[in-house]
Design a protein around this motif. Sequence first.
Motif, PDB file in Angstrom:
ATOM      1  N   GLY A  81       0.856  -1.168   0.000  1.00  0.00           N
ATOM      2  CA  GLY A  81       0.000   0.000   0.000  1.00  0.00           C
ATOM      3  C   GLY A  81       0.898   1.226   0.000  1.00  0.00           C
ATOM      4  O   GLY A  81       2.096   1.123   0.277  1.00  0.00           O
ATOM      5  N   ARG A 113      -7.797  -0.101  -3.526  1.00  0.00           N
ATOM      6  CA  ARG A 113      -7.686   1.210  -2.864  1.00  0.00           C
ATOM      7  C   ARG A 113      -6.385   1.282  -2.048  1.00  0.00           C
ATOM      8  O   ARG A 113      -6.397   1.501  -0.845  1.00  0.00           O
ATOM      9  N   PRO A 114      -5.235   1.140  -2.710  1.00  0.00           N
ATOM     10  CA  PRO A 114      -3.959   1.051  -1.984  1.00  0.00           C
ATOM     11  C   PRO A 114      -3.324   2.391  -1.648  1.00  0.00           C
ATOM     12  O   PRO A 114      -2.239   2.399  -1.066  1.00  0.00           O
ATOM     13  N   VAL A 116      -3.411   6.149   0.159  1.00  0.00           N
ATOM     14  CA  VAL A 116      -3.930   7.165   1.078  1.00  0.00           C
ATOM     15  C   VAL A 116      -3.119   8.430   0.865  1.00  0.00           C
ATOM     16  O   VAL A 116      -1.889   8.404   0.987  1.00  0.00           O
ATOM     17  N   LEU A 147      -5.567   1.280   5.938  1.00  0.00           N
ATOM     18  CA  LEU A 147      -4.706   0.761   4.877  1.00  0.00           C
ATOM     19  C   LEU A 147      -3.703  -0.249   5.440  1.00  0.00           C
ATOM     20  O   LEU A 147      -3.503  -1.323   4.869  1.00  0.00           O
ATOM     21  N   ARG A 150      -5.496  -3.507   6.014  1.00  0.00           N
ATOM     22  CA  ARG A 150      -5.849  -4.230   4.786  1.00  0.00           C
ATOM     23  C   ARG A 150      -4.627  -4.844   4.118  1.00  0.00           C
ATOM     24  O   ARG A 150      -4.714  -5.942   3.552  1.00  0.00           O
TER      25      ARG A 150
END
Length: 348
Positions: A81, A113-114, A116, A147, A150
């Motif tokens: 991420g 959605r890696p 931020v 993140l 996940r």
Amino acid sequence: MAEQLTVLLPGGAASPRCAGVLEAALAGRRAEVLTRLEAPLHGRRLLFVLSLDEGGVNHSVSDLLAALRTHPGCLEGCVGGVLTDAPGDLYTKAAGRELALAANLAGCAFVGRPLVEGTGSLRNFTVQARNAGCSLDAAYRLAAADLGSRVLAFSPPRLARPRLLVLHASSRATSNTLALWGLVRDRLGDRCDITEIGLRNGTLEDCAGCPYTTCLHYGEQGGCFYGGVMVQEVYPAILEADAVVLLCPNYNDALSANLTAAINRLTALYRTASFADKAVFAIVVSGYSGGDIVASQVAGAMGMNKGFWLPGRFCMLETANDKGEALALPGIGERAERFAENMLCQLL
């Protein structure tokens, strides 16, 4: 779940805000912080942290990009991420996409959605803050912590017989991209179920940005206000697929209009269905150069925005101009074989 995060913080320096957000992301977790890539990092859970200056630059990030690009396979088996932070409202996403592509081509998979991003104003967290009933800064920290969770928890789906959805907007008579897909498809053999949908001949309306409530209403019914081939064919096929393969000729350093429209129109479905367990692959053919730009667009649109997970080495990048040239490229059969085998390795 993996036990430890490996944090790659190029240069070892972070702004006070970025350092605080990173602390929140690592709270209660075992973590190792590296300031440069000195050796292969196989099988790790990685969090890349890019602390940028006012110009969106960090020279240590450039060193990291160079190391990734010149050491293929150095991140084999990793899951990652990206956290980017900057004092301005620009460049955070561009930096994240560039890093993600370089790391992916070095073997690193990325969760859906890696990315931020901490922009200077943090206005990009307005909706998340409102939904959580907290400040923008608190929403940023929550997103970073999520993140990290996940990345640690992600386990790529393993499938007995993957279902592939292939989307294209090309002519079979002239397309180098479709010709390359034919090579790859032949090498996949009978180990996958494959559905191909062509998006040509004016059959696809682009997204017109309906109000959120309108989009949500149609999405809850599995549809979209504009209907057409997206609702009749693509939405059902997306829901059934384990992986989407985009066939992407490079048009002016961008995805073709119909593929872009298809991705835009996924918003209605994305509001009600998670794509987190669906992979995305791409075959990108450029007439001259710029395949990396298109591949970054796919990673950004499908992975960072729509939430598909990105398998390691998700894209095949080739250069061919004249009709039929792709099939005559030196070594193309071997590269098609490697790409097909990588697809199967990531999914089976």
